[in-house]
Design an enzyme around this catalytic site. Structure first.
Site, PDB file in Angstrom:
ATOM      1  N   ASP A  65      39.149  49.886  44.885  1.00 51.71           N
ATOM      2  CA  ASP A  65      38.733  50.785  43.866  1.00 51.71           C
ATOM      3  C   ASP A  65      37.208  50.583  43.701  1.00 51.71           C
ATOM      4  O   ASP A  65      36.499  51.205  42.980  1.00 51.71           O
ATOM      5  CB  ASP A  65      39.396  50.284  42.529  1.00 51.71           C
ATOM      6  CG  ASP A  65      38.913  50.807  41.260  1.00 51.71           C
ATOM      7  OD1 ASP A  65      38.794  52.160  41.321  1.00 51.71           O
ATOM      8  OD2 ASP A  65      38.549  50.354  40.229  1.00 51.71           O
ATOM      9  N   HIS A  79      36.145  53.462  41.312  1.00 45.07           N
ATOM     10  CA  HIS A  79      35.749  52.552  40.226  1.00 45.07           C
ATOM     11  C   HIS A  79      36.467  53.028  39.034  1.00 45.07           C
ATOM     12  O   HIS A  79      35.729  53.157  38.033  1.00 45.07           O
ATOM     13  CB  HIS A  79      34.393  52.207  40.127  1.00 45.07           C
ATOM     14  CG  HIS A  79      34.032  50.821  39.288  1.00 45.07           C
ATOM     15  ND1 HIS A  79      33.078  50.266  39.936  1.00 45.07           N
ATOM     16  CD2 HIS A  79      34.796  50.118  38.599  1.00 45.07           C
ATOM     17  CE1 HIS A  79      32.940  49.147  39.069  1.00 45.07           C
ATOM     18  NE2 HIS A  79      34.022  49.004  38.478  1.00 45.07           N
ATOM     19  N   LEU A  80      37.674  53.145  38.975  1.00 46.97           N
ATOM     20  CA  LEU A  80      38.726  53.609  37.880  1.00 46.97           C
ATOM     21  C   LEU A  80      39.236  52.532  36.963  1.00 46.97           C
ATOM     22  O   LEU A  80      39.958  52.799  36.137  1.00 46.97           O
ATOM     23  CB  LEU A  80      39.699  54.769  38.178  1.00 46.97           C
ATOM     24  CG  LEU A  80      39.045  56.015  38.857  1.00 46.97           C
ATOM     25  CD1 LEU A  80      40.458  56.970  39.175  1.00 46.97           C
ATOM     26  CD2 LEU A  80      38.437  56.855  37.902  1.00 46.97           C
ATOM     27  N   GLY A  81      39.214  51.239  37.525  1.00 50.06           N
ATOM     28  CA  GLY A  81      39.646  50.170  36.935  1.00 50.06           C
ATOM     29  C   GLY A  81      39.870  50.255  35.184  1.00 50.06           C
ATOM     30  O   GLY A  81      40.890  50.218  34.813  1.00 50.06           O
ATOM     31  N   GLU A 134      28.173  51.511  45.487  1.00 51.89           N
ATOM     32  CA  GLU A 134      28.838  52.665  44.708  1.00 51.89           C
ATOM     33  C   GLU A 134      27.911  53.843  44.123  1.00 51.89           C
ATOM     34  O   GLU A 134      26.782  53.430  43.519  1.00 51.89           O
ATOM     35  CB  GLU A 134      29.325  52.082  43.524  1.00 51.89           C
ATOM     36  CG  GLU A 134      30.732  51.168  43.999  1.00 51.89           C
ATOM     37  CD  GLU A 134      31.333  50.567  42.872  1.00 51.89           C
ATOM     38  OE1 GLU A 134      31.181  50.980  41.550  1.00 51.89           O
ATOM     39  OE2 GLU A 134      32.287  49.752  43.054  1.00 51.89           O
ATOM     40  N   VAL A 155      40.462  45.637  42.964  1.00 51.44           N
ATOM     41  CA  VAL A 155      39.988  46.220  41.923  1.00 51.44           C
ATOM     42  C   VAL A 155      38.762  45.395  41.062  1.00 51.44           C
ATOM     43  O   VAL A 155      38.536  45.517  39.836  1.00 51.44           O
ATOM     44  CB  VAL A 155      40.953  46.467  40.769  1.00 51.44           C
ATOM     45  CG1 VAL A 155      41.821  47.830  41.183  1.00 51.44           C
ATOM     46  CG2 VAL A 155      41.877  45.541  40.227  1.00 51.44           C
TER      47      VAL A 155
HETATM   48  N1  LIG Z   1      37.517  47.992  38.830  1.00 49.47           N
HETATM   49  C1  LIG Z   1      37.241  47.881  37.342  1.00 49.47           C
HETATM   50  O1  LIG Z   1      37.204  48.738  36.763  1.00 49.47           O
HETATM   51  C2  LIG Z   1      37.261  46.559  36.793  1.00 49.47           C
HETATM   52  C3  LIG Z   1      37.797  46.481  35.355  1.00 49.47           C
HETATM   53  C4  LIG Z   1      37.550  45.218  34.851  1.00 49.47           C
HETATM   54  C5  LIG Z   1      37.266  43.965  35.548  1.00 49.47           C
HETATM   55  N2  LIG Z   1      36.979  44.200  36.954  1.00 49.47           N
HETATM   56  C6  LIG Z   1      36.544  43.141  37.407  1.00 49.47           C
HETATM   57  O2  LIG Z   1      37.455  42.223  37.949  1.00 49.47           O
HETATM   58  C7  LIG Z   1      37.273  40.962  37.976  1.00 49.47           C
HETATM   59  C8  LIG Z   1      38.040  40.136  36.940  1.00 49.47           C
HETATM   60  O3  LIG Z   1      37.676  40.371  35.890  1.00 49.47           O
HETATM   61  P1  LIG Z   1      38.294  39.513  34.617  1.00 49.47           P
HETATM   62  O4  LIG Z   1      38.067  39.997  33.381  1.00 49.47           O
HETATM   63  O5  LIG Z   1      39.762  39.011  34.914  1.00 49.47           O
HETATM   64  O6  LIG Z   1      37.230  38.100  34.669  1.00 49.47           O
HETATM   65  P2  LIG Z   1      37.650  36.647  34.439  1.00 49.47           P
HETATM   66  O7  LIG Z   1      36.470  35.950  34.255  1.00 49.47           O
HETATM   67  O8  LIG Z   1      38.681  36.413  33.350  1.00 49.47           O
HETATM   68  O9  LIG Z   1      38.444  36.213  35.669  1.00 49.47           O
HETATM   69  C9  LIG Z   1      38.201  35.735  36.775  1.00 49.47           C
HETATM   70  C10 LIG Z   1      38.655  34.703  37.493  1.00 49.47           C
HETATM   71  O10 LIG Z   1      38.274  34.484  38.762  1.00 49.47           O
HETATM   72  C11 LIG Z   1      38.086  32.936  38.950  1.00 49.47           C
HETATM   73  N3  LIG Z   1      37.271  32.737  40.170  1.00 49.47           N
HETATM   74  C12 LIG Z   1      36.152  32.490  39.991  1.00 49.47           C
HETATM   75  N4  LIG Z   1      35.529  31.969  41.292  1.00 49.47           N
HETATM   76  C13 LIG Z   1      36.670  32.121  41.965  1.00 49.47           C
HETATM   77  C14 LIG Z   1      36.883  31.925  43.595  1.00 49.47           C
HETATM   78  N5  LIG Z   1      36.052  31.490  44.179  1.00 49.47           N
HETATM   79  N6  LIG Z   1      38.094  31.927  43.804  1.00 49.47           N
HETATM   80  C15 LIG Z   1      39.191  32.465  42.964  1.00 49.47           C
HETATM   81  N7  LIG Z   1      38.976  32.825  41.808  1.00 49.47           N
HETATM   82  C16 LIG Z   1      37.817  32.673  41.390  1.00 49.47           C
HETATM   83  C17 LIG Z   1      37.735  32.509  37.437  1.00 49.47           C
HETATM   84  O11 LIG Z   1      38.189  31.205  37.504  1.00 49.47           O
HETATM   85  C18 LIG Z   1      38.444  33.428  36.721  1.00 49.47           C
HETATM   86  O12 LIG Z   1      39.584  32.856  36.445  1.00 49.47           O
HETATM   87  C19 LIG Z   1      35.526  40.880  37.829  1.00 49.47           C
HETATM   88  O13 LIG Z   1      34.799  40.933  39.019  1.00 49.47           O
HETATM   89  C20 LIG Z   1      35.480  42.227  36.763  1.00 49.47           C
HETATM   90  O14 LIG Z   1      34.122  42.521  37.016  1.00 49.47           O
HETATM   91  C21 LIG Z   1      36.882  45.405  37.367  1.00 49.47           C
HETATM   92  O1  LIG Z   2      33.358  45.364  35.108  1.00 45.50           O
HETATM   93  C1  LIG Z   2      34.066  46.049  34.409  1.00 45.50           C
HETATM   94  O2  LIG Z   2      34.368  46.281  33.291  1.00 45.50           O
HETATM   95  C2  LIG Z   2      34.760  47.234  35.302  1.00 45.50           C
HETATM   96  O3  LIG Z   2      34.224  47.159  36.739  1.00 45.50           O
HETATM   97  C3  LIG Z   2      34.539  48.623  34.837  1.00 45.50           C
HETATM   98  O4  LIG Z   2      33.350  49.256  34.993  1.00 45.50           O
HETATM   99  P1  LIG Z   2      32.847  50.502  34.254  1.00 45.50           P
HETATM  100  O5  LIG Z   2      32.679  50.276  32.881  1.00 45.50           O
HETATM  101  O6  LIG Z   2      31.716  51.059  34.969  1.00 45.50           O
HETATM  102  O7  LIG Z   2      34.183  51.535  34.444  1.00 45.50           O
END
Ligand SMILES: NC(=O)c1ccc[n+]([C@@H]2O[C@H](COP(=O)([O-])OP(=O)(O)OC[C@H]3O[C@@H](n4cnc5c(N)ncnc54)[C@H](O)[C@@H]3O)[C@@H](O)[C@H]2O)c1
Ligand SMILES: O=C(O)[C@H](O)COP(=O)(O)O
Length: 560
Positions: free
Chosen positions: A304, A328-330, A309, A278
């Protein structure tokens, strides 16, 4: 604002830039600030005047409505890149989610007008940061708004792949009843490797522990004490790959993490591992994953997010029998899209600043200010820059004619000799609430209300958010409780019957409505501090009469 839990300043303009930007804004005489400025809309704060904001992807309605009180809002979804470039030259700000590519062409087409790109979410990999910097455009994101939503989606996919939920659902809908085909695997006792132990990763870990899983994490930058606190062991990439039964990805997409899961990585995983992503599609080499699925090295994947995309129709991963996909529903929960998590704290910090500065005796000067944030959240999960800016705004605006906003707050504070330091108290308890209380202290000053000086010798005001509203809960060493609306009378009196009635009578004679009142005392019969919240401003005469009540030892009237 939808998903604003805190807007995180990703690129700070340097001082020169923020100053020249500020000075190019219309004066307050032309655009007076709204009386009840809802300072949580950071874009509006940063822009300082009624801007035009283009919202290019669907956000929560509450956020849009709020934004409309500050800005001309143009919600235009599904714009082509060309349409976006055409519109952008008429906009001061752009709000996007992950679906809008904010490319160099967009910044060039803005011809200098675009000042802020707000990413309503976490990942800013869809914004060309270098181009933004070159064009003097601020990029802000909302780093904590959808953390829980993403973590919950990760857990949903984890449980779904362990029990073939998506496949079994499709099979039943196709008229089949294949009970033997969809025998799952249990989670309890299995090892989950959380890759990226940040905000989402640690929440996934916490939840997986609750499911009885053995949780390990790989993150080169994660603090070991945070992992220990959740009962998670930090391990090397190699160990995570070779020991995990389930792997859940939560790192950002960076040059270092791009295609981190490639043929080489899949050659080292346990046969039959299940992978959940995700985070970002790009952290997996999708061709390599396909090969690993076909060879049975990876038993199941739940995705996700995708490199492209939406993924093309013919994408073999999407169509793979052992792959569960979501679009991409996270972040897509109602709660994540309407969360106004930090907004009451934004109002609280500004009001605490306003109260504290009004308590300073004339001529004392305000130099040393300490802001204390008490929270059960880890320091990384609470970006206090917005709150700090609001304290500065509260401290400076009542005593000057400057307009303080998110961008210029630190600079103006420094210019006026303000030495503002921040301190965090980490509390035990539920991290769902961003802050337990906030304290603002001003040192080396006299107070016009002596009781506001705490035992440590500083003017001290403390507040909390209760039922979504900012409350003043401490003045000096006295506990009080008054909703921070309208204005306030603070009054210290000898603790005896009838004082509250006398003060109330004086105010009611003037038709001044009391909206809140609390009394805190040292000990029965000694001194008490009465805090009265007022809807209207009392006349000088009424205030004089309050001061003349014999038992009243000191009092002060404060505007919020
Ligand atoms: N699918 C979605 O809708 C959705 C929603 C929210 C966040 N996300 C994605 O999830 C990811 C995490 O978000 P977050 O808010 O927890 O971010 P965050 O910055 O709090 O956490 C990311 C972590 O990854 C670690 N990191 C960096 N490089 C690394 C590596 N090489 N190996 C392992 N760990 C490493 C960092 O140290 C950090 O602790 C981001 O890519 C964000 O865009 C996706
Ligand atoms: O990085 C993010 O905040 C998540 O991937 C969510 O993306 P979205 O706002 O397009 O749902």
């Amino acid at each position: 604002m939808s998903v604003i839990s805190s807007w995180n300043l990703t690129i700070s303009l340097n001082t020169t830039l923020s100053l020249s930007w500020r000075s190019s804004l219309p004066s307050r005489a032309i655009f007076p600030r709204p009386k009840k400025s809802k300072t949580l809309v950071v874009l509006a704060i940063a822009l300082g005047a009624k801007p035009t904001v283009l919202v290019s992807e669907k956000l929560g309605d509450a956020g849009i409505q709020l934004l409309k009180t500050f800005a001309n809002v143009d919600c235009s979804y599904n714009l082509s890149p060309e349409e976006l470039c055409t519109k952008i030259s008429l906009c001061d700000a752009l709000i996007v989610r992950s679906g809008t590519k904010v490319t160099r062409e967009v910044f060039e087409s803005a011809m200098g007008r675009l000042k802020v790109v707000g990413r309503a979410g976490v990942g800013i990999d869809n914004v060309d940061i270098s181009a933004a910097t070159e064009h003097g455009c601020l990029v802000v994101n909302a780093p904590t708004a959808n953390t829980i939503a993403a973590a919950e989606h990760g857990i949903a996919l984890l449980t779904a792949v362990s029990r073939n939920v998506a496949q079994a659902d499709a099979s039943v809908k196709a008229g089949k009843w294949e009970r033997n085909k969809y025998v799952g695997v249990s989670l309890v006792g299995k090892t989950l490797a959380v890759m990226g132990f940040g905000k989402v990763g640690s929440e996934v870990a916490r939840r997986a522990k609750g499911l009885g899983m053995q949780v390990i994490a790989h993150d080169p930058y994660a603090p070991a004490d945070r992992a220990r606190a959740i009962g998670v062991e930090l391990v090397s990439f190699e160990e995570a790959l070779t020991t995990a039964d389930f792997i859940s990805l939560h790192m950002p997409l960076t040059p270092a993490t791009s295609k981190m899961f490639n043929d080489e990585a899949f050659s080292r995983v346990k046969k039959g591992v299940r992978i959940i992503n995700v985070a970002r599609g790009g952290v997996i080499d999708e061709e390599a994953l396909l090969r690993a699925l076909d060879s049975g090295i990876v038993a199941q994947a739940a995705l996700d997010v995708f490199t492209e995309e939406p993924p093309p129709q013919e994408n073999k991963l999407v169509r793979h029998e052992n792959v569960t996909v979501t679009p991409h529903l996270g972040a897509s929960t109602t709660e994540a899209q309407v969360l106004l998590e930090l907004s009451p704290y934004v109002a609280l910090t500004e009001k605490l600043g306003r109260l504290a500065v009004q308590l300073v005796a004339g001529g004392s000067g305000v130099k040393f200010v300490k802001v204390t944030y008490a929270s059960a959240r880890g320091p990384d999960d609470l970006d206090t820059r917005l709150l700090r800016a609001m304290v500065t705004k509260g401290l400076i605006e009542p005593i000057s004619s400057v307009f303080v906003n998110l961008v210029n707050a630190d600079f103006i504070g420094k210019q006026r000799g303000l030495r503002l330091t921040e301190e965090r108290i980490v509390l035990d308890g539920s991290p769902e609430k961003p802050l337990e209380f906030i304290q603002v202290r001003i040192a080396n000053v006299e107070s016009k209300f002596a009781s506001a000086i705490s035992n440590s010798g500083e003017i001290t005001v403390e507040g909390r958010v209760k039922d979504g509203k900012p409350h003043l809960t401490k003045v000096g060493s006295f506990g009080v409780d008054v909703s921070l609306e309208g204005s306030i009378v603070l009054c210290r009196q000898s603790d005896q019957p009838g004082i509250i009635g006398k003060v109330g009578n004086i105010l009611s004679e003037e038709n001044v409505n009391v909206n809140f009142m609390s009394v805190g005392r040292i000990a029965p019969g000694k001194q008490a501090v009465m805090t009265i919240g007022l809807d209207e401003e009392p006349s000088r005469d009424a205030l004089k009469k309050i001061g003349e009540i014999t038992a009243v030892e000191e009092f002060v009237f404060l505007k919020l």
